[in-house]
Every structure is written in structure tokens, then in C-alpha cells.
Design a protein around this motif. Structure first.
Motif, PDB file in Angstrom:
ATOM      1  N   ARG A   1     -48.058 -33.500 -44.077  1.00 37.17           N
ATOM      2  CA  ARG A   1     -48.962 -32.498 -43.478  1.00 37.17           C
ATOM      3  C   ARG A   1     -49.667 -31.721 -44.583  1.00 37.17           C
ATOM      4  NH1 ARG A   1     -44.698 -31.857 -40.614  1.00 37.17           N
ATOM      5  NH2 ARG A   1     -44.061 -29.995 -41.744  1.00 37.17           N
ATOM      6  N   ILE A   2     -50.973 -31.893 -44.686  1.00 38.85           N
ATOM      7  CA  ILE A   2     -51.739 -31.228 -45.749  1.00 38.85           C
ATOM      8  C   ILE A   2     -52.712 -30.228 -45.128  1.00 38.85           C
ATOM      9  CG2 ILE A   2     -53.314 -31.530 -47.695  1.00 38.85           C
ATOM     10  CD1 ILE A   2     -52.161 -34.227 -48.231  1.00 38.85           C
ATOM     11  N   ALA A   3     -52.671 -28.985 -45.608  1.00 45.07           N
ATOM     12  CA  ALA A   3     -53.608 -27.946 -45.153  1.00 45.07           C
ATOM     13  C   ALA A   3     -54.777 -27.870 -46.132  1.00 45.07           C
ATOM     14  CB  ALA A   3     -52.897 -26.593 -45.111  1.00 45.07           C
ATOM     15  N   LEU A   4     -55.984 -27.814 -45.574  1.00 46.10           N
ATOM     16  CA  LEU A   4     -57.188 -27.657 -46.405  1.00 46.10           C
ATOM     17  C   LEU A   4     -57.448 -26.177 -46.654  1.00 46.10           C
ATOM     18  CD1 LEU A   4     -59.816 -30.023 -44.728  1.00 46.10           C
ATOM     19  CD2 LEU A   4     -58.911 -30.217 -47.055  1.00 46.10           C
ATOM     20  N   VAL A   5     -57.815 -25.845 -47.897  1.00 44.85           N
ATOM     21  CA  VAL A   5     -58.184 -24.455 -48.231  1.00 44.85           C
ATOM     22  C   VAL A   5     -59.487 -24.474 -49.032  1.00 44.85           C
ATOM     23  CG1 VAL A   5     -57.557 -22.410 -49.579  1.00 44.85           C
ATOM     24  CG2 VAL A   5     -55.812 -23.560 -48.213  1.00 44.85           C
ATOM     25  N   ASP A   6     -60.447 -23.659 -48.614  1.00 42.08           N
ATOM     26  CA  ASP A   6     -61.694 -23.532 -49.390  1.00 42.08           C
ATOM     27  C   ASP A   6     -62.202 -22.100 -49.246  1.00 42.08           C
ATOM     28  OD1 ASP A   6     -63.808 -24.235 -51.024  1.00 42.08           O
ATOM     29  OD2 ASP A   6     -64.631 -25.749 -49.678  1.00 42.08           O
ATOM     30  N   ASP A   7     -63.177 -21.746 -50.091  1.00 39.10           N
ATOM     31  CA  ASP A   7     -63.686 -20.373 -50.002  1.00 39.10           C
ATOM     32  C   ASP A   7     -64.536 -20.186 -48.759  1.00 39.10           C
ATOM     33  OD1 ASP A   7     -65.846 -21.910 -51.106  1.00 39.10           O
ATOM     34  OD2 ASP A   7     -66.796 -20.066 -51.778  1.00 39.10           O
ATOM     35  N   LEU A   8     -65.264 -21.238 -48.348  1.00 39.49           N
ATOM     36  CA  LEU A   8     -66.300 -21.007 -47.340  1.00 39.49           C
ATOM     37  C   LEU A   8     -66.571 -22.289 -46.564  1.00 39.49           C
ATOM     38  CD1 LEU A   8     -69.573 -19.090 -47.973  1.00 39.49           C
ATOM     39  CD2 LEU A   8     -69.749 -21.494 -47.303  1.00 39.49           C
ATOM     40  N   ILE A   9     -66.824 -22.138 -45.265  1.00 40.94           N
ATOM     41  CA  ILE A   9     -67.307 -23.263 -44.470  1.00 40.94           C
ATOM     42  C   ILE A   9     -68.687 -22.929 -43.938  1.00 40.94           C
ATOM     43  CG2 ILE A   9     -65.928 -22.524 -42.448  1.00 40.94           C
ATOM     44  CD1 ILE A   9     -65.835 -25.740 -41.935  1.00 40.94           C
ATOM     45  N   ALA A  10     -69.624 -23.840 -44.183  1.00 42.60           N
ATOM     46  CA  ALA A  10     -71.011 -23.652 -43.731  1.00 42.60           C
ATOM     47  C   ALA A  10     -71.324 -24.759 -42.715  1.00 42.60           C
ATOM     48  CB  ALA A  10     -71.940 -23.669 -44.937  1.00 42.60           C
ATOM     49  N   THR A  11     -71.899 -25.879 -43.142  1.00 45.50           N
ATOM     50  CA  THR A  11     -72.183 -26.978 -42.203  1.00 45.50           C
ATOM     51  C   THR A  11     -70.921 -27.772 -41.872  1.00 45.50           C
ATOM     52  OG1 THR A  11     -72.584 -28.602 -43.953  1.00 45.50           O
ATOM     53  CG2 THR A  11     -74.476 -27.271 -43.222  1.00 45.50           C
ATOM     54  N   GLY A  12     -69.900 -27.630 -42.699  1.00 43.44           N
ATOM     55  CA  GLY A  12     -68.663 -28.390 -42.483  1.00 43.44           C
ATOM     56  C   GLY A  12     -68.676 -29.768 -43.137  1.00 43.44           C
ATOM     57  N   GLY A  13     -69.761 -30.126 -43.793  1.00 48.20           N
ATOM     58  CA  GLY A  13     -69.846 -31.453 -44.422  1.00 48.20           C
ATOM     59  C   GLY A  13     -68.719 -31.683 -45.424  1.00 48.20           C
ATOM     60  N   THR A  14     -68.483 -30.710 -46.275  1.00 51.59           N
ATOM     61  CA  THR A  14     -67.443 -30.849 -47.305  1.00 51.59           C
ATOM     62  C   THR A  14     -66.054 -30.922 -46.670  1.00 51.59           C
ATOM     63  OG1 THR A  14     -68.834 -29.480 -48.733  1.00 51.59           O
ATOM     64  CG2 THR A  14     -66.552 -29.803 -49.439  1.00 51.59           C
ATOM     65  N   ALA A  15     -65.794 -30.037 -45.725  1.00 51.07           N
ATOM     66  CA  ALA A  15     -64.450 -29.982 -45.125  1.00 51.07           C
ATOM     67  C   ALA A  15     -64.181 -31.224 -44.258  1.00 51.07           C
ATOM     68  CB  ALA A  15     -64.301 -28.706 -44.300  1.00 51.07           C
ATOM     69  N   CYS A  16     -65.167 -31.665 -43.492  1.00 52.64           N
ATOM     70  CA  CYS A  16     -64.957 -32.856 -42.647  1.00 52.64           C
ATOM     71  C   CYS A  16     -64.728 -34.091 -43.512  1.00 52.64           C
ATOM     72  CB  CYS A  16     -66.145 -33.087 -41.710  1.00 52.64           C
ATOM     73  SG  CYS A  16     -66.176 -31.923 -40.351  1.00 52.64           S
ATOM     74  N   ALA A  17     -65.504 -34.216 -44.591  1.00 54.38           N
ATOM     75  CA  ALA A  17     -65.322 -35.370 -45.487  1.00 54.38           C
ATOM     76  C   ALA A  17     -63.951 -35.287 -46.157  1.00 54.38           C
ATOM     77  CB  ALA A  17     -66.436 -35.403 -46.528  1.00 54.38           C
ATOM     78  N   SER A  18     -63.531 -34.079 -46.538  1.00 51.77           N
ATOM     79  CA  SER A  18     -62.226 -33.906 -47.179  1.00 51.77           C
ATOM     80  C   SER A  18     -61.099 -34.307 -46.228  1.00 51.77           C
ATOM     81  CB  SER A  18     -62.027 -32.447 -47.594  1.00 51.77           C
ATOM     82  OG  SER A  18     -62.988 -32.083 -48.546  1.00 51.77           O
ATOM     83  N   ALA A  19     -61.203 -33.879 -44.988  1.00 47.07           N
ATOM     84  CA  ALA A  19     -60.167 -34.224 -43.997  1.00 47.07           C
ATOM     85  C   ALA A  19     -60.143 -35.739 -43.775  1.00 47.07           C
ATOM     86  CB  ALA A  19     -60.441 -33.489 -42.688  1.00 47.07           C
ATOM     87  N   ALA A  20     -61.316 -36.343 -43.674  1.00 47.17           N
ATOM     88  CA  ALA A  20     -61.370 -37.801 -43.460  1.00 47.17           C
ATOM     89  C   ALA A  20     -60.758 -38.532 -44.657  1.00 47.17           C
ATOM     90  CB  ALA A  20     -62.818 -38.234 -43.240  1.00 47.17           C
ATOM     91  N   LEU A  21     -61.024 -38.032 -45.848  1.00 49.70           N
ATOM     92  CA  LEU A  21     -60.481 -38.675 -47.057  1.00 49.70           C
ATOM     93  C   LEU A  21     -58.947 -38.572 -47.090  1.00 49.70           C
ATOM     94  CD1 LEU A  21     -60.799 -39.976 -49.839  1.00 49.70           C
ATOM     95  CD2 LEU A  21     -61.370 -37.716 -50.765  1.00 49.70           C
ATOM     96  N   LEU A  22     -58.430 -37.392 -46.777  1.00 54.47           N
ATOM     97  CA  LEU A  22     -56.968 -37.216 -46.784  1.00 54.47           C
ATOM     98  C   LEU A  22     -56.317 -38.065 -45.697  1.00 54.47           C
ATOM     99  CD1 LEU A  22     -56.807 -33.342 -47.343  1.00 54.47           C
ATOM    100  CD2 LEU A  22     -56.288 -35.128 -49.018  1.00 54.47           C
ATOM    101  N   ARG A  23     -56.987 -38.159 -44.541  1.00 57.00           N
ATOM    102  CA  ARG A  23     -56.444 -38.993 -43.466  1.00 57.00           C
ATOM    103  C   ARG A  23     -56.458 -40.470 -43.882  1.00 57.00           C
ATOM    104  NH1 ARG A  23     -59.154 -35.717 -38.275  1.00 57.00           N
ATOM    105  NH2 ARG A  23     -57.373 -34.326 -37.976  1.00 57.00           N
TER     106      ARG A  23
END
Ligand SMILES: O=P(O)(O)OC[C@H]1O[C@H](OP(=O)(O)OP(=O)(O)O)[C@H](O)[C@@H]1O
Ligand SMILES: Nc1ncnc2[nH]cnc12
Length: 183
Positions: A121-143
Motif C-alpha cells: 500500500r503506497i500513499a502519494l504525497v505532493d505539494d499541489l494537485i492541479a489538472t491531476g496529470g502528474t498524480a494520475c500518471a504516478s498512481a498508474a505507474l505504481l499500480r
């Protein structure tokens, strides 16, 4: 865990807004001023760590570069390992990567696949979410690497840009310490 000394509203007041940077029309939410304040940094890490702890994560992943500042501090506070999600060409090993679209153009993120064990189980942490492109790609990569990504934690949400909703559609619970909403 001890209660943070500053409230979310006080932390929000420590974020610097720079209009028209890096492009006309963008209100840049700059965390440099927040992390330069010792109490501000400590309270921000305390808030994020409480949420990651409640999510029962086994590891924290943060996105280069600003996600490293918060993610590594949260991981250390909780005694968890930290996984850097890197921009391309930085890791000296065979990486696992993902290409994703930006508003204009494309980008890529890479990780060390050896850092992830199946079902972790990995939790994502970042300073900011805007369009979500970075976070969605990060989640897909970890999955793709075999991890379970169920929560993502941010200092700042820009809800007008829809990133948090996009993550929720990928079955990821999102929390943020503060939001800049139509401001
Ligand atoms: O939700 P999104 O539209 O993807 O935008 C959010 C991302 O943008 C910023 O990083 P940036 O790519 O500017 O890199 P930096 O941390 O190196 O400044 C921020 O730190 C997030 O990672
Ligand atoms: N408005 C913004 N402020 C700071 N970082 C960002 N990353 C993407 N959009 C941003």
C-alpha cells in the motif's frame, strides 16, 4: 501525535501567490514561503503525516521535485520508506516508466521497480494537485509496478482544475490541507 501549532488558514497565508507565472493567466501557488517558516513546515508535515498514518500506508511516494520535500519528511516521521517518482533519465538503473499527456506536449515519469513489492500500500504525497496529470500518471505507474494506491495527500488543491476529481475516478481518496478555489 502532537497537534500542529498553526491552523490550515494560517498555513494558507504562508503560501505566496505569483500572478501570471510561468505563463499569463496562471496564479502560481508557491510553497517556498511556507517551507521557509519553521512552524509552517512542521505543521504541514504533521497534518500530512496524520492523514498518511490514518490511511495505513506501508510506503510513501513523492513526485519530483516538490513532492520530495513533503513526501520524504512524512515518511521519516512515520518510519516508512520513501519512493521518489522521478523525471526521466535520472535513475541509474533499468526503470519502469509511464508517458503521459500534458496540457501542451507530453512528459514521462520513472521509478525503481525494485522498491515496490506486490500488493504494497503506497500513499502519494505532493505539494499541489492541479489538472491531476502528474498524480494520475504516478498512481498508474505504481499500480503497474504491483502497488496498491488508494490515497493521495496534497498540501494544496486547485479544485477548479479538476485533478482531485480525476484521481477519485481512479478510485483514489484525496485529501488536501488547503484549497485555492476561484481566488
Ligand atoms: O496536477 P498537475 O497539473 O499535474 O500539476 C501538479 C504538478 O505540477 C507541479 O510540479 P512540476 O511539474 O511543476 O515540477 P516541480 O515539482 O519540479 O516544480 C506540482 O509540484 C505537481 O507535481
Ligand atoms: N498554479 C500552480 N501553482 C503552483 N504549482 C503548480 N503546478 C501546476 N499548477 C500550479
Amino acid at each position: 501525535m502532537t497537534s500542529p501549532a498553526l491552523t490550515p488558514d494560517q498555513l494558507k497565508a504562508l503560501v505566496r501567490t505569483v500572478p501570471d507565472w510561468p505563463a499569463r493567466g496562471v496564479q502560481f501557488r508557491d510553497i517556498t514561503t511556507l517551507i521557509a517558516d519553521g512552524d509552517g513546515l512542521a505543521a504541514t508535515i504533521a497534518y500530512l503525516a496524520d492523514r498518511v498514518d490514518a490511511a495505513d500506508a506501508q510506503m510513501v511516494a513523492g513526485m519530483e521535485a516538490r513532492g520530495f520535500i513533503f513526501g520524504a519528511a512524512v515518511a521519516a516521521r512515520l518510519g516508512l520508506g520513501f519512493l521518489p517518482i522521478r523525471k526521466p533519465g535520472k535513475l541509474p538503473i533499468e526503470t519502469l516508466g509511464i508517458d503521459y499527456a500534458l496540457e501542451y506536449g507530453a512528459d514521462r515519469l520513472e521509478i525503481d521497480p525494485g522498491a515496490v513489492t506486490d500488493g504494497m500500500r503506497i500513499a502519494l504525497v505532493d505539494d499541489l494537485i492541479a489538472t491531476g496529470g502528474t498524480a494520475c500518471a504516478s498512481a498508474a505507474l505504481l499500480r503497474k509496478a504491483g502497488a496498491m494506491v488508494e490515497t493521495a495527500h496534497f498540501v494544496i488543491d486547485l479544485p477548479d482544475l479538476g485533478g482531485a476529481d480525476r484521481l477519485r475516478r481512479d478510485d483514489i481518496a484525496v485529501d488536501a490541507l488547503m484549497a485555492f478555489d476561484g481566488e
